[in-house]
Design a protein around this motif. Structure first.
Motif, PDB file in Angstrom:
ATOM      1  N   PHE A 150      -3.110   0.359  -3.950  1.00  0.00           N
ATOM      2  CA  PHE A 150      -2.778  -1.000  -3.531  1.00  0.00           C
ATOM      3  C   PHE A 150      -2.220  -1.748  -4.736  1.00  0.00           C
ATOM      4  O   PHE A 150      -2.823  -1.767  -5.806  1.00  0.00           O
ATOM      5  N   ARG A 177      -6.931   5.954   8.708  1.00  0.00           N
ATOM      6  CA  ARG A 177      -7.992   6.920   8.414  1.00  0.00           C
ATOM      7  C   ARG A 177      -7.710   8.249   9.117  1.00  0.00           C
ATOM      8  O   ARG A 177      -7.394   8.293  10.299  1.00  0.00           O
ATOM      9  N   LEU A 219       0.841  -1.191   0.000  1.00  0.00           N
ATOM     10  CA  LEU A 219       0.000   0.000   0.000  1.00  0.00           C
ATOM     11  C   LEU A 219       0.876   1.241   0.000  1.00  0.00           C
ATOM     12  O   LEU A 219       1.670   1.456   0.923  1.00  0.00           O
ATOM     13  N   GLY A 221      -5.790   8.856   0.875  1.00  0.00           N
ATOM     14  CA  GLY A 221      -5.925   7.899  -0.200  1.00  0.00           C
ATOM     15  C   GLY A 221      -4.666   7.065  -0.386  1.00  0.00           C
ATOM     16  O   GLY A 221      -3.615   7.348   0.208  1.00  0.00           O
ATOM     17  N   GLU A 263      -5.068  -1.041  -7.578  1.00  0.00           N
ATOM     18  CA  GLU A 263      -6.367  -0.664  -7.017  1.00  0.00           C
ATOM     19  C   GLU A 263      -6.239   0.679  -6.302  1.00  0.00           C
ATOM     20  O   GLU A 263      -5.252   0.926  -5.602  1.00  0.00           O
ATOM     21  N   TRP A 264      -7.253   1.521  -6.475  1.00  0.00           N
ATOM     22  CA  TRP A 264      -7.289   2.788  -5.741  1.00  0.00           C
ATOM     23  C   TRP A 264      -8.050   2.588  -4.436  1.00  0.00           C
ATOM     24  O   TRP A 264      -9.097   1.932  -4.410  1.00  0.00           O
ATOM     25  N   ARG A 265      -7.530   3.147  -3.344  1.00  0.00           N
ATOM     26  CA  ARG A 265      -8.171   3.033  -2.040  1.00  0.00           C
ATOM     27  C   ARG A 265      -8.442   4.431  -1.477  1.00  0.00           C
ATOM     28  O   ARG A 265      -7.501   5.162  -1.153  1.00  0.00           O
ATOM     29  N   ASP A 266      -9.721   4.795  -1.396  1.00  0.00           N
ATOM     30  CA  ASP A 266     -10.100   6.040  -0.726  1.00  0.00           C
ATOM     31  C   ASP A 266     -10.473   5.793   0.730  1.00  0.00           C
ATOM     32  O   ASP A 266     -10.194   6.614   1.601  1.00  0.00           O
ATOM     33  N   GLU A 267     -11.128   4.661   0.967  1.00  0.00           N
ATOM     34  CA  GLU A 267     -11.549   4.319   2.325  1.00  0.00           C
ATOM     35  C   GLU A 267     -10.425   3.548   3.012  1.00  0.00           C
ATOM     36  O   GLU A 267     -10.093   2.429   2.614  1.00  0.00           O
ATOM     37  N   LEU A 268      -9.833   4.157   4.001  1.00  0.00           N
ATOM     38  CA  LEU A 268      -8.722   3.545   4.724  1.00  0.00           C
ATOM     39  C   LEU A 268      -9.172   3.139   6.118  1.00  0.00           C
ATOM     40  O   LEU A 268      -9.924   3.858   6.776  1.00  0.00           O
TER      41      LEU A 268
END
Length: 378
Positions: free
Chosen positions: A163, A155, A118, A160, A145-150
């Motif tokens: 991955f 968090r 990540l 953002g 993969e894009w990750r907005d929700e951590l």
């Protein structure tokens, strides 16, 4: 306290073939890390008489003193590599490392876990950079993969992430010791605790320098272009919770951390807080960098953990952040593989095998990208 956690694991016994009979060598390899043993394995399996010289113990240098990340690609982000190298060469570079992640997985056994990794954005500017890399990777068909929700505790601290599913976590000393055992079983010879001070000491048809950031003093031309760089690390006692299922890194790699299979937190970085001092080949931890690391892990965890290990390792960096791999201009029968710029766990395996192939008369097209002559004047 100041020794590598990875190297503290019990060392296996190596086969009796590690002894060294008299007679000429086909290839002498200086450096008993991942590059040296990857090269030795290919050469020994091809029937060459090969000997590895290691100043300390197997994996005693950067191969046993890093953060345990096994990552696709190199030091530049993919969009930057496309810009600087061209789309075709950048894609070829990244595909090479994907193939070698698969090879590492096949050789390393339980020393490697395919967890993904990540890359986190520490601020809006870094988020924009991640978005650019994400789009470039997608355009060329790479898994990302894009990750907005951590999840906690990320968090609110990061803006953002990307991955990378192909990446993994490595127990690097266990891995390199396992690789060495394979090479020795195939016929490679081992000389430990003997530092090579000059190439004049070695009698062999071919010599491979596989010392990355520890190359200084062997060839003046390499001293001028491979910058030794210190990375400092600490390790905590096992945590009660599994918070980090894969390797994490942020601030352009100046912060990096992961949780081991045993639950320990391994954290490194912050050399940007003292860049002039961290461009060194001194394997010493410093209060400044260790203080930053302690505050960082305390903030991440919400409490101060018990620190069990601290150490430093040296990697080699080049001006263009690409490795130097191939024949050394102006030096007959001398080869080099170094300058991974902090990405040696996968590139070391790849480049060690590339050099071996070239010595055997089977040069791979990928060598052109890493050609030492691009930086080394004859």
């Amino acid at each position: 306290m100041t020794s590598s956690y990875w190297l503290s694991e019990e060392r296996p016994d190596f086969p009796d073939r590690a002894s060294r009979p008299a007679g000429p060598l086909d290839v002498a390899i200086v450096g008993g890390g991942v590059t040296g043993w990857a090269c030795a394995l290919v050469l020994a399996e091809a029937g060459r008489r090969v000997r590895v010289y290691e100043a300390r113990e197997i994996a005693g240098g950067a191969s046993g003193r890093n953060g345990g990340f096994a990552l696709r690609g190199g030091a530049p982000a993919y969009d930057a590599a496309r810009r600087d190298l061209g789309a075709e060469r950048a894609e070829g570079f990244w595909r090479l490392t994907e193939r070698y992640l698969d090879r590492l997985e096949g050789l390393a056994g339980d020393a490697f876990r395919r967890t993904g990794s990540l890359r986190l954005a520490a601020d809006p500017e870094e988020r924009s950079e991640l978005e650019a890399e994400y789009e470039a990777l997608r355009e060329d068909g790479f898994a990302v993969e894009w990750r907005d929700e951590l999840a906690e505790p990320l968090r609110g601290r990061f803006e953002g992430a990307i991955f990378y599913p192909s990446d993994g976590s490595l127990q690097p000393a266990r891995w390199v010791r396992r690789l060495a055992a394979r090479a020795i079983e195939a016929g490679a010879e081992l000389v430990e605790h003997q530092r090579v001070e000059s190439l004049d000491e070695i009698e062999a048809d071919q010599v491979v320098l596989a010392t990355d950031g520890y190359t200084r003093g062997l060839l003046p031309a390499l001293d001028a272009i491979v910058m030794p760089t210190r990375g400092q690390v600490l390790v905590t006692e096992p945590l009660e919770r599994r918070l980090f299922p894969c390797p994490h890194y942020a601030r352009h790699g100046y912060n990096y951390w992961q949780q081991t299979a045993e639950g320990r937190l391994v954290a490194g970085g912050f050399r940007d807080k003292a860049l002039d001092h961290e461009h060194t080949d001194e394997e010493e931890v410093t209060p400044l960098i260790q203080g930053h690391l302690e505050r960082f892990v305390t903030e991440l965890l919400g409490e101060a953990p018990e620190i069990t290990h601290r150490w430093a390792g040296i990697f080699g960096a080049t001006e263009d952040r690409l490795p130097l791999v191939g024949a050394v201009p102006g030096h007959d029968n001398v080869w080099v593989s170094c300058g991974y710029s902090g990405h040696g766990n996968v590139l070391g395996l790849a480049c060690g095998e590339l050099v071996a192939g070239a010595i055997l008369g089977r040069p791979a097209p990928e060598l052109e990208l890493f050609e030492p002559a691009r930086l080394l004047a004859v």
